[in-house]
Structure formats: structure tokens, C-alpha cells
Enzyme design. Structure first.
Site, PDB file in Angstrom:
ATOM      1  N   GLU A  50       0.830  -1.203   0.000  1.00  0.00           N
ATOM      2  CA  GLU A  50       0.000   0.000   0.000  1.00  0.00           C
ATOM      3  C   GLU A  50       0.866   1.256   0.000  1.00  0.00           C
ATOM      4  OE1 GLU A  50      -3.458   1.854  -0.510  1.00  0.00           O
ATOM      5  OE2 GLU A  50      -3.223  -0.326  -0.375  1.00  0.00           O
ATOM      6  N   MET A  74       2.283  -8.129  -5.118  1.00  0.00           N
ATOM      7  CA  MET A  74       2.381  -9.186  -4.115  1.00  0.00           C
ATOM      8  C   MET A  74       1.348  -8.963  -3.026  1.00  0.00           C
ATOM      9  SD  MET A  74       3.636 -11.916  -2.878  1.00  0.00           S
ATOM     10  CE  MET A  74       4.970 -12.150  -4.053  1.00  0.00           C
ATOM     11  N   ARG A  75       1.182  -7.738  -2.627  1.00  0.00           N
ATOM     12  CA  ARG A  75       0.171  -7.400  -1.619  1.00  0.00           C
ATOM     13  C   ARG A  75      -1.213  -7.799  -2.113  1.00  0.00           C
ATOM     14  NH1 ARG A  75      -4.120  -3.264  -2.049  1.00  0.00           N
ATOM     15  NH2 ARG A  75      -4.612  -2.570   0.068  1.00  0.00           N
ATOM     16  N   ASP A  76      -1.529  -7.507  -3.380  1.00  0.00           N
ATOM     17  CA  ASP A  76      -2.840  -7.842  -3.931  1.00  0.00           C
ATOM     18  C   ASP A  76      -3.040  -9.351  -4.019  1.00  0.00           C
ATOM     19  OD1 ASP A  76      -3.387  -5.174  -4.181  1.00  0.00           O
ATOM     20  OD2 ASP A  76      -2.737  -5.057  -6.267  1.00  0.00           O
ATOM     21  N   ILE A  79      -3.883 -10.721  -0.617  1.00  0.00           N
ATOM     22  CA  ILE A  79      -5.253 -10.414  -0.212  1.00  0.00           C
ATOM     23  C   ILE A  79      -6.232 -11.339  -0.920  1.00  0.00           C
ATOM     24  CG2 ILE A  79      -7.093  -8.679  -0.409  1.00  0.00           C
ATOM     25  CD1 ILE A  79      -5.046  -6.560   0.206  1.00  0.00           C
TER      26      ILE A  79
END
EC number: 3.1.-.-
Length: 222
Positions: A50, A74-76, A79
């Protein structure tokens, strides 16, 4: 409005250091069997992603050797797969990619600290020409000289109700060159112009009335 990039870099560094703390002396098996550890690490990777997404595009392009897009994605991915996380991939990120990112972030922050006393020139053609606006924004009126930039045109943007500039061969804009703007003040101007939302900042050359040339930043409508 964007925050100073150092705020986001600090968020990234803080999350990296917490990941290091969480996984210190832990094995891959420890990670695979501890839901608490998994949740803590994944949350920090989310925060890193983010923060990266909030870094201005100009900044990411300047340091384009860093795979910003991969870390943000990678964050997405984590999630989307929250109830079926690829633990092997996550552990690999923690042990291989996160340390590399930390090294790069520390280098950038050191560079920013060295450059904090840099001075810039800004070509103003709208609100930033007004002394009262400058006093409101940076609490001073910098040295100002009249100048002109070639290859641009000034226009009134009805969608936002302000003047903007755009490239146009054969045209020019008359305005004011604001001299010796500090790094902090440049950031304030970026915020005022809603950089990356409505405007981009570009380097160009301005010519004063006596023919002297100045390297300047100009804000262009996106």
C-alpha cells in the site's frame, strides 16, 4: 494530496523491520505451522504494498531498478488468496526479496538526506505567480524574475477551474521563475498542484528577459 515520500518510505522500512523481528530465529516450518506468525507477516507485506502504491510515479520512475510493481502486486495476491495463502512464496519473499528491498530503501533515504539542502527553480504561470499565494504556502516570497518557456502553451482548464500548461510546438508561455526553492518547498508545491492527480512536474529550460537560461520545473496538466 500526496504526503512526503519519506513518510511512505518510513512505513515500508518499519514494516520490513517488523517482519525481520517476527521471523528472527524462526524456521520455515515455524512459519508454516503458526497462524499468528503468518497473519503478522502478511499484514506487513500488505502495508508495504500500500505504501509503494502511494509513492509518486515520478519517484518510482527515478528508482526504476527497484521492482515496485512486483511488491505492490504481491500485496494484492496475498489479499486475494487470504484463505489459501501460498506460504512457500510468502516465506521466499520474506527471506529473499524483503532484505533486498530494505537495502534499497536505506540507500534512497540516505540519498534524500544528503539532497535535502538542494535548491530548485520553478516556472510559475498561474497561482504560484502571486505573492500572497506563496506566503500562504511557504511563508516567504522567493526571488522572482520574469521568464519564458518555449514549446508549451497556457490554457484554462474548465474541468478543474485553473490554468494549466501543455506541450505545443511553436508556442511559448510567459511567466515567473521562482529561484532557489528548497526540497521541502518543492514538495509543498507538488501537494498544492495535486501532483500525479491533475498535474505532472517536468524539467525544462526557461529564458529570462536578459537571455540567461535556467533549469526549471514546470507543472503540466496530465
Amino acid at each position: 494530496m500526496r504526503k512526503d515520500v519519506k513518510i511512505y518510505l518510513n512505513h515500508i522500512l518499519e514494516s520490513i523491520e517488523l517482519i525481520e523481528e517476527y521471523t528472527k530465529d524462526k524456521t520455515e516450518d515455524d512459519f508454516f505451522t503458526s497462524k499468528f506468525l503468518q497473519d503478522a507477516v502478511i499484514r506487513r507485506i500488505e502495508i508495504i504494498g500500500e505504501a509503494i502504491k502511494n509513492l509518486p510515479m515520478e519517484f518510482r520512475e527515478k528508482y526504476n531498478h527497484i521492482p515496485w510493481k512486483e511488491f505492490a502486486e504481491m500485496r494484492d495476491i496475498l489479499i486475494r488468496k487470504y484463505f489459501g495463502v501460498d506460504l512457500g512464496l510468502t516465506w521466499e519473499v520474506v527471506k529473499k526479496d524483503i532484505p533486498k528491498l530494505k537495502e534499497e530503501i536505506l540507500k534512497i533515504m540516505e540519498e534524500l538526506d544528503k539532497n535535502k539542502n538542494n535548491k530548485y527553480n520553478v516556472f510559475a504561470y498561474g497561482e504560484l505567480m502571486k505573492k500572497e499565494r506563496l506566503l500562504e504556502l511557504i511563508n516567504r516570497v522567493p526571488k522572482m524574475i520574469e521568464g519564458r518557456v518555449y514549446g508549451y502553451e497556457k490554457f484554462f482548464d474548465e474541468t478543474i477551474g485553473y490554468y494549466g500548461a501543455r506541450k505545443k510546438e511553436g508556442s511559448y508561455i510567459d511567466g515567473i521563475i521562482l529561484l532557489d526553492i528548497t526540497d521541502k518547498e518543492l514538495g509543498i508545491f507538488d501537494d498544492y498542484e495535486d501532483l500525479d492527480v491533475y498535474y505532472i512536474r517536468e524539467k525544462t529550460t526557461a529564458v529570462s528577459e536578459d537571455g540567461r537560461k535556467y533549469d526549471v520545473y514546470i507543472y503540466l496538466r496530465k
